[in-house]
Write a protein that holds these residues in place. Structure first.
Motif, short mmCIF file in Angstrom:
data_model
loop_
_atom_site.label_atom_id
_atom_site.label_comp_id
_atom_site.label_asym_id
_atom_site.label_seq_id
_atom_site.Cartn_x
_atom_site.Cartn_y
_atom_site.Cartn_z
N ALA A 1 0.77 -1.25 0.10
CA ALA A 1 -0.13 -0.01 -0.11
C ALA A 1 0.68 1.37 0.09
O ALA A 1 0.26 2.37 -0.48
CB ALA A 1 -0.81 0.03 1.34
N GLY A 2 2.12 1.13 0.29
CA GLY A 2 2.97 2.21 0.49
C GLY A 2 3.28 3.07 -1.04
O GLY A 2 3.48 4.24 -1.18
N MET A 3 2.88 1.93 -2.11
CA MET A 3 3.04 2.58 -3.49
C MET A 3 1.93 3.81 -3.75
O MET A 3 2.29 4.61 -4.68
CB MET A 3 2.95 1.58 -4.38
N ILE A 4 0.80 3.65 -3.22
CA ILE A 4 -0.34 4.22 -3.40
C ILE A 4 -0.46 5.50 -2.29
O ILE A 4 -0.52 6.36 -2.63
CB ILE A 4 -1.50 3.55 -3.63
N PRO B 1 1.69 6.35 1.05
CA PRO B 1 3.05 6.21 1.85
C PRO B 1 2.76 6.47 3.09
O PRO B 1 3.19 5.88 4.02
CB PRO B 1 3.75 7.07 0.96
N VAL B 2 1.94 7.78 3.44
CA VAL B 2 1.74 8.15 4.78
C VAL B 2 1.11 7.09 5.58
O VAL B 2 1.39 6.60 6.68
CB VAL B 2 1.35 9.32 5.02
N GLY B 3 -0.03 6.76 5.09
CA GLY B 3 -0.95 5.86 5.88
C GLY B 3 -0.44 4.42 5.78
O GLY B 3 -0.46 3.66 7.10
N ALA B 4 0.46 3.70 4.85
CA ALA B 4 0.98 2.54 5.09
C ALA B 4 2.25 2.57 5.82
O ALA B 4 2.29 1.91 6.70
CB ALA B 4 1.59 2.30 3.50
N THR C 1 4.17 0.93 11.17
CA THR C 1 4.70 1.30 12.37
C THR C 1 3.80 0.61 13.73
O THR C 1 4.30 -0.13 14.62
CB THR C 1 4.72 2.74 12.82
N VAL C 2 2.48 0.72 13.51
CA VAL C 2 1.69 0.06 14.62
C VAL C 2 1.76 -1.45 14.44
O VAL C 2 1.69 -2.09 15.55
CB VAL C 2 0.05 0.48 14.11
N LEU D 1 9.68 3.75 1.08
CA LEU D 1 8.38 4.39 0.06
C LEU D 1 7.99 5.73 0.46
O LEU D 1 7.58 6.68 -0.17
CB LEU D 1 7.36 3.36 -0.07
N LEU D 2 8.04 6.02 2.14
CA LEU D 2 7.44 7.31 2.39
C LEU D 2 8.47 8.31 2.37
O LEU D 2 8.31 9.49 1.55
CB LEU D 2 7.40 7.22 4.06
N ALA D 3 9.84 8.15 2.39
CA ALA D 3 10.91 9.02 2.16
C ALA D 3 10.81 9.50 0.56
O ALA D 3 11.67 10.61 0.26
CB ALA D 3 12.45 8.62 2.41
N LEU D 4 10.51 8.51 -0.51
CA LEU D 4 10.45 9.08 -1.91
C LEU D 4 9.28 9.96 -2.04
O LEU D 4 9.63 10.69 -3.18
CB LEU D 4 10.17 7.47 -2.69
#
Length: 457
Positions: free
Chosen positions: A107-110, A112-115, A120-121, A164-167
């Motif tokens: 899901a980080g591809m679409i 990234p923040v929520g994924a 983390t959780v 994916l978030l840092a991208l």
């Protein structure tokens, strides 16, 4: 004897006030922290990636998504084994956590923040499972306690979500996400005894590497984007400068035509009183005014020409040479034939005197078209057709298919631009394009400005 008052009391009050002020600022920062965290790591938008079909859409994105799904499926199996103690049966909770962590990575591809938040959780959940299960596993094992395998897959899943978030976010937001991502590792390290399967340093290294790699790739992508934008601006500026140079060159050429007419008007105004017997004072005064106005206009033309003159302006001897017209086409074609281009000339209609500007533009269009043929269509032949009409003249230059491939052409290709500028200056029309047999055609309609009721077919 003078007594100096003590400042110890005021100094203490100042120190207390400074401490109070720092405490107030600290409390205000603590109050703002949740809102700042919400804004940085949830509400703030991420870099938008163009979707498929849009301009500049990354072609590698679908392939990367398929590879990510395949990797996530394999990592799910490994992660399930990691969350299962040695000798114990696979639990549904371990399968659920492993599948959820792999799904968060995809899901980080679409999103990234929520994924990343989900990863983390889930890392905290996996840490709670580890902490709760370690003391009860292998209580009689004589050696070091190794309840779980080394969690390489868990660190890789969390590092992938951070990557994916840092991208897609700024480095400051990615750094804040890194600090939060380290919390599960720190929690496990503090709540469990030193175990071989707990490797905080390795997990930290994986997360820091993911952050550095994602930030570097994002910086590279933004740099390339800025480079593309700069290249577009440079191309626009180059086209604008080329256009101005062409207009300046056309203005210099037309200067001779207009200056010739103004000089004739001045001479005629000067000679006219001598051609009339007993000219009146009013006539002399009017003719003198005409001559002065013509000389003024000629001086202004020279001044404007000096403004429009570029670095490649012609030499003084060339500036005083007469501008060519249609009567100079024979010499132009002879020069072209001597360069190896087979060219023919045909004329239709009834030739008649044309304005100098029209003749100059027609000559230059033929000259530019033949130059393009020699430059871009080696081995081809060309036909030049001049059609005289009551309302203007038509210029048509057609070349055949090139006999061999054209090599690289030096210089700036602005021949077509000059043709369009000359045609638009006269209010005419220009059409260029390939012919069915693989050649190229240039057709220009140049009006003379003297419309008649009779039109040629």
């Amino acid at each position: 004897m003078r007594v100096v008052p003590s400042l110890s009391g005021s100094g203490a009050e100042g120190a207390v006030g400074a401490v109070t002020s720092r405490a107030v600022r600290l409390r205000a920062a603590v109050r703002r922290a949740p809102r700042a965290l919400y804004g940085e790591l949830w509400a703030a938008p991420v870099d938008r990636v163009p979707r498929m079909g849009e301009p500049n859409a990354p072609v590698w994105r679908p392939v990367f998504l398929v590879l990510l799904v395949l990797i996530a499926v394999g990592v799910t199996v490994i992660r399930t084994v990691e969350l299962t103690p040695y000798g114990a049966a696979v639990s549904g909770l371990a399968v659920l956590v492993a599948v959820a962590q792999s799904a968060a990575l995809v899901a980080g591809m679409i999103r990234p923040v929520g994924a990343w938040w989900a990863a983390t959780v889930l890392a905290f959940v996996a840490a709670l499972v580890t902490v709760a299960s370690v003391p009860s596993v292998h209580p009689t094992y004589p050696g070091p306690v190794t309840a779980y395998p080394t969690p390489f897959a868990g660190a890789a899943l969390q590092g992938g979500a951070l990557f994916l978030l840092a991208l897609r976010v700024r480095p400051r937001r990615a750094s804040a996400a890194l600090l939060i991502s380290l919390a599960p590792t720190l929690f496990v390290a503090l709540r469990t005894p030193p175990l071989p399967h707990v490797t905080p340093a390795a997990a930290v290294l994986v997360l820091v590497t993911a952050l550095a790699l994602g930030t570097a790739l994002r910086s590279l992508r933004l740099a390339r984007k800025d480079l593309v934008v700069q290249a577009e601006l440079t191309a626009e500026e180059r086209a604008r400068r080329t256009l101005l140079e062409e207009r300046g060159r056309i203005a210099r050429e037309l200067h001779d035509v207009v200056a010739h007419h103004m000089s004739v008007i001045s001479i005629q105004a000067q000679v006219a009183p001598h051609l009339v017997e007993h000219p009146t004072d009013e006539l002399r005064e009017n003719l003198t005014g005409i001559r002065e106005n013509a000389l003024e206009a000629l001086a202004e033309l020279r001044r404007v020409l000096g403004v429009l003159r570029s670095e490649d302006a012609p030499s003084p001897s060339a500036r005083h040479a007469p501008q060519p017209g249609l009567d100079g086409l024979d010499g132009l074609l002879a020069t072209v034939r001597s360069a190896g281009l087979a060219v023919s000339l045909s004329t239709t209609g009834d030739p008649r005197p044309l304005p100098p500007g029209v003749e100059l533009s027609a000559y230059r269009i033929v000259q530019e078209a033949l130059s393009n043929v020699m430059r871009h269509a080696p081995g081809a032949s060309a036909e030049v057709a001049i059609g005289h009409r009551p309302s203007g003249v038509t210029v048509r230059v057609v070349n055949s298919r090139p006999g061999r491939p054209a090599g690289p052409s030096p210089g700036v290709r602005h021949g077509l631009l000059g043709m369009r500028e000359r045609t638009a200056m006269l209010g005419g029309e220009l059409a260029t394009g390939p012919t069915p047999d693989g050649g190229w055609e240039v057709t220009a309609i140049l009006p003379t400005g003297t419309e008649t009721t009779e039109e040629a077919p």
